[in-house]
Scaffold this motif. Structure first.
Motif, PDB file in Angstrom:
ATOM      1  N   VAL A  66     -90.611  17.432 -23.583  1.00  0.00           N
ATOM      2  CA  VAL A  66     -90.408  18.724 -22.937  1.00  0.00           C
ATOM      3  C   VAL A  66     -89.012  19.283 -23.211  1.00  0.00           C
ATOM      4  CG1 VAL A  66     -92.097  18.415 -21.095  1.00  0.00           C
ATOM      5  CG2 VAL A  66     -89.757  17.601 -20.759  1.00  0.00           C
ATOM      6  N   ALA A  67     -88.380  18.825 -24.275  1.00  0.00           N
ATOM      7  CA  ALA A  67     -87.049  19.341 -24.613  1.00  0.00           C
ATOM      8  C   ALA A  67     -87.109  20.838 -24.878  1.00  0.00           C
ATOM      9  CB  ALA A  67     -86.507  18.630 -25.846  1.00  0.00           C
ATOM     10  N   PRO A  68     -86.138  21.610 -24.366  1.00  0.00           N
ATOM     11  CA  PRO A  68     -86.056  23.028 -24.743  1.00  0.00           C
ATOM     12  C   PRO A  68     -85.698  23.127 -26.219  1.00  0.00           C
ATOM     13  CG  PRO A  68     -84.117  22.371 -23.480  1.00  0.00           C
ATOM     14  CD  PRO A  68     -85.052  21.200 -23.467  1.00  0.00           C
ATOM     15  N   THR A  69     -86.472  23.889 -26.960  1.00  0.00           N
ATOM     16  CA  THR A  69     -86.294  23.909 -28.417  1.00  0.00           C
ATOM     17  C   THR A  69     -86.226  25.328 -28.971  1.00  0.00           C
ATOM     18  OG1 THR A  69     -87.453  21.805 -28.624  1.00  0.00           O
ATOM     19  CG2 THR A  69     -87.253  23.117 -30.610  1.00  0.00           C
ATOM     20  N   ARG A  70     -87.179  26.184 -28.559  1.00  0.00           N
ATOM     21  CA  ARG A  70     -87.238  27.560 -29.081  1.00  0.00           C
ATOM     22  C   ARG A  70     -86.607  28.491 -28.045  1.00  0.00           C
ATOM     23  NH1 ARG A  70     -92.631  29.408 -29.458  1.00  0.00           N
ATOM     24  NH2 ARG A  70     -93.265  27.832 -27.937  1.00  0.00           N
ATOM     25  N   PHE A  71     -85.362  28.917 -28.289  1.00  0.00           N
ATOM     26  CA  PHE A  71     -84.624  29.743 -27.341  1.00  0.00           C
ATOM     27  C   PHE A  71     -84.835  31.219 -27.700  1.00  0.00           C
ATOM     28  CE2 PHE A  71     -82.830  25.634 -27.009  1.00  0.00           C
ATOM     29  CZ  PHE A  71     -82.267  25.517 -25.747  1.00  0.00           C
ATOM     30  N   HIS A  72     -85.533  31.931 -26.841  1.00  0.00           N
ATOM     31  CA  HIS A  72     -85.751  33.364 -26.997  1.00  0.00           C
ATOM     32  C   HIS A  72     -84.868  34.074 -25.968  1.00  0.00           C
ATOM     33  CE1 HIS A  72     -89.062  32.539 -29.700  1.00  0.00           C
ATOM     34  NE2 HIS A  72     -89.529  31.682 -28.826  1.00  0.00           N
ATOM     35  N   VAL A  73     -83.876  34.804 -26.454  1.00  0.00           N
ATOM     36  CA  VAL A  73     -82.835  35.356 -25.588  1.00  0.00           C
ATOM     37  C   VAL A  73     -82.855  36.883 -25.696  1.00  0.00           C
ATOM     38  CG1 VAL A  73     -80.377  35.340 -25.037  1.00  0.00           C
ATOM     39  CG2 VAL A  73     -81.459  33.280 -26.000  1.00  0.00           C
ATOM     40  N   GLN A  74     -82.795  37.561 -24.544  1.00  0.00           N
ATOM     41  CA  GLN A  74     -82.861  39.026 -24.541  1.00  0.00           C
ATOM     42  C   GLN A  74     -81.656  39.612 -25.292  1.00  0.00           C
ATOM     43  OE1 GLN A  74     -83.755  40.573 -20.636  1.00  0.00           O
ATOM     44  NE2 GLN A  74     -85.010  42.183 -21.556  1.00  0.00           N
ATOM     45  N   GLN A  75     -81.909  40.707 -25.979  1.00  0.00           N
ATOM     46  CA  GLN A  75     -80.938  41.250 -26.926  1.00  0.00           C
ATOM     47  C   GLN A  75     -79.553  41.481 -26.333  1.00  0.00           C
ATOM     48  OE1 GLN A  75     -83.004  44.770 -28.171  1.00  0.00           O
ATOM     49  NE2 GLN A  75     -84.093  43.742 -29.845  1.00  0.00           N
ATOM     50  N   GLY A  76     -79.502  41.939 -25.060  1.00  0.00           N
ATOM     51  CA  GLY A  76     -78.217  42.299 -24.473  1.00  0.00           C
ATOM     52  C   GLY A  76     -77.252  41.133 -24.342  1.00  0.00           C
ATOM     53  N   VAL A  77     -77.748  39.898 -24.255  1.00  0.00           N
ATOM     54  CA  VAL A  77     -76.875  38.728 -24.100  1.00  0.00           C
ATOM     55  C   VAL A  77     -77.054  37.741 -25.249  1.00  0.00           C
ATOM     56  CG1 VAL A  77     -76.745  38.912 -21.582  1.00  0.00           C
ATOM     57  CG2 VAL A  77     -78.592  37.563 -22.624  1.00  0.00           C
ATOM     58  N   TYR A  78     -77.811  38.132 -26.257  1.00  0.00           N
ATOM     59  CA  TYR A  78     -78.202  37.179 -27.311  1.00  0.00           C
ATOM     60  C   TYR A  78     -77.003  36.568 -28.025  1.00  0.00           C
ATOM     61  CZ  TYR A  78     -80.098  35.432 -31.734  1.00  0.00           C
ATOM     62  OH  TYR A  78     -80.411  34.648 -32.812  1.00  0.00           O
ATOM     63  N   GLU A  79     -76.118  37.377 -28.576  1.00  0.00           N
ATOM     64  CA  GLU A  79     -75.029  36.833 -29.384  1.00  0.00           C
ATOM     65  C   GLU A  79     -74.074  36.011 -28.523  1.00  0.00           C
ATOM     66  OE1 GLU A  79     -73.724  35.929 -33.031  1.00  0.00           O
ATOM     67  OE2 GLU A  79     -75.383  37.330 -32.643  1.00  0.00           O
ATOM     68  N   ARG A  80     -73.767  36.527 -27.333  1.00  0.00           N
ATOM     69  CA  ARG A  80     -72.882  35.776 -26.425  1.00  0.00           C
ATOM     70  C   ARG A  80     -73.510  34.432 -26.063  1.00  0.00           C
ATOM     71  NH1 ARG A  80     -72.049  37.476 -20.096  1.00  0.00           N
ATOM     72  NH2 ARG A  80     -71.024  35.549 -19.415  1.00  0.00           N
ATOM     73  N   PHE A  81     -74.795  34.432 -25.795  1.00  0.00           N
ATOM     74  CA  PHE A  81     -75.475  33.206 -25.385  1.00  0.00           C
ATOM     75  C   PHE A  81     -75.511  32.204 -26.541  1.00  0.00           C
ATOM     76  CE2 PHE A  81     -78.725  30.307 -24.042  1.00  0.00           C
ATOM     77  CZ  PHE A  81     -78.736  30.366 -22.665  1.00  0.00           C
TER      78      PHE A  81
END
Length: 478
Positions: A287-302
């Motif tokens: 159950v490791a987190p593997t595919r990180f889908h991040v909303q555009q507004g915070v994507y690069e920072r995240f």
């Protein structure tokens, strides 16, 4: 503290420990150094026949044991796991590589599973149906029979208990084949059950050539249930074998954990939680987190913040006090992880950190973060089972949910948002057997753990894990 690998390796059949005499063996390796820890004897067909005979005897006796007696054995096993937690953790670190503190945490969590099952032994209920006076209709829950159980190497303390404990809670006997890569840890766990008073015929421990063991045990009419934790291809193969005797199955198969990060989350707190969770056990978690889908507004920072924290993790031998991530479990894994990285970069992904091994001895691979990974990259299709985190941006909730559900896997998923309305929608629409919303913890002793789609079916843990070992019988008396 000095740790030693001092557990004799062998099989446990019919209440007897059996060594290597006259049997094939295979080496057990220390993943931090590549050194040979010991030689593991492998079961012959005659050994497996003896295990089946013992399991058949054990079931006939154990099914008549009282719930109170089962609870006492389980409770004493939990106490011994806690008492021996340091020793169990050291064996797990020698064989599997995870940091010692992480291994001890696994031991203590394992004891909590046993605590739950000890209580659950007295909560196996049937029911009486309303009928005219002088007649009765009853629904009984009875143990299904001897269980063939197979488990993986990634949690060498917890996984054997997750197989043995619910089976004996229900009144079943069990033949367990743990991984040949972590045998001493499984042996030490079995000794806790034995020293707690579990009769020798009730639980058997065998190691061997996986295909030989599985075919032999699953072809026998003695075996009435299969419980498997492992990869999707092997799980599907075992299901085909089990079909010949219409055997009940519980399948806890692979995942490819999606993480949906929305722009209203607490970014820094979420990164801190996810970095440690992603790289625990070197990412070798179903159950490791593997595919990180991040909303555009915070994507690069995240993505940048995640990569910076990942790069700062201390990698080394699990016995070193400052180690935060140990080696991969075997010499096959670094090569496999490297192939995923090379394919993704070739497809156009940005490598933010990691991407290579440490060199020298041991099976190490650096924590790796890939951004802007194309969907056709191999790592976006197949479970990497290692220290790789992949990042892609999304715009809308619909897009995020579609990406989470895109693959045939459905085991664990993670979502981070402060919107209550969105949390409810994600709980309803994300296709996974276990979902964490603003948390990374997915496993609790009293909660079912299992997947859907290609990630399997049935549950471990919780009342559902015990129920998977019970057969329902209706009795009508007129």
């Amino acid at each position: 503290m000095t740790h030693s690998y001092d557990m004799p390796l062998g099989l446990y059949i019919g209440g007897e420990w059996i060594g290597a005499q006259g049997r094939d063996t295979q080496p057990v390796l220390n993943p931090a150094t590549g050194a040979v820890l010991g030689e593991l004897p492998l079961a012959s067909e005659a050994d497996l026949d003896r295990a089946l005979e013992a399991a058949d005897r054990g079931f006939r006796a154990w099914r008549t044991s009282s719930p109170q007696h089962r609870a006492e054995v389980l409770g004493r096993t939990a106490a011994l796991i806690r008492e021996r937690a340091d020793h169990l953790a050291a064996l797990a670190t020698f064989e599997q590589g995870k940091p010692l503190a992480e291994a001890k945490g696994e031991a203590l969590a394992t004891a909590m599973v046993l605590d739950f099952h000890a209580g659950e032994a007295s909560r196996i209920f049937g029911r009486v149906l309303p009928r005219p006076t002088g007649t009765r209709s009853m629904v009984l829950q009875q143990p299904v029979g001897p269980v063939a159980a197979f488990c993986a190497w990634n949690f060498p303390i917890m996984n054997p208990v997750r197989k043995i404990s619910p089976a004996i809670t229900a009144g079943c006997s069990v033949i367990l084949k743990p991984s040949e890569e972590t045998p001493a840890t499984a042996i030490a766990v079995m000794r806790c059950f034995i020293d707690a008073g579990l009769p020798g015929d009730v639980a058997q421990l065998v190691f061997g050539v996986p295909d030989l063991v599985s075919r032999h045990l699953l072809a026998s009419p003695v075996t009435r249930k299969l419980s498997f934790t492992g990869s999707v291809p092997v799980g599907k193969h075992l299901m085909r074998l089990a079909a010949d005797t219409v055997m009940r199955t519980t399948m806890e198969l692979g995942g490819h954990g999606p993480v949906l990060v929305f722009d209203d989350c607490d970014v820094d707190r979420t990164i801190d939680a996810l970095v440690m969770h992603k790289f625990r056990n070197a990412g070798q978690v179903c159950v490791a987190p593997t595919r990180f889908h991040v909303q555009q507004g915070v994507y690069e920072r995240f993505a940048r913040g995640f990569a910076d924290r990942a790069a700062a993790l201390r990698i080394g031998d699990g016995f070193a006090a400052d180690t935060q991530m140990g080696p991969l479990a075997n010499p096959r894994r670094p090569e496999a992880i490297g192939a995923f990285v090379e394919d993704a970069v070739r497809a156009g992904a940005r490598l933010l950190t990691g991407g290579d091994g440490l060199g020298g001895g041991g099976f190490f691979f650096r924590p790796t973060v890939l951004a802007d990974v194309p969907l056709d990259a191999k790592v976006m299709q197949d479970e990497p089972f290692g220290p790789i985190a992949t990042f892609r941006p999304f715009a809308t909730d619909d897009e995020a949910i579609a990406e989470a559900n895109r693959l045939p896997y459905g085991l664990g998923a993670y979502c981070f948002t402060e919107s209550g309305r969105r949390q409810n929608r994600l709980a309803d629409e994300v296709e996974a057997g276990v979902i964490g919303i603003n948390t990374v913890r997915l496993s609790w002793g009293d909660s079912p753990f299992g997947g859907m789609k290609d990630s399997g079916f049935g549950s471990e843990d919780g009342p559902e894990g015990v129920a998977a070992h019970l057969a329902t019988k209706a009795v009508h008396i007129m």
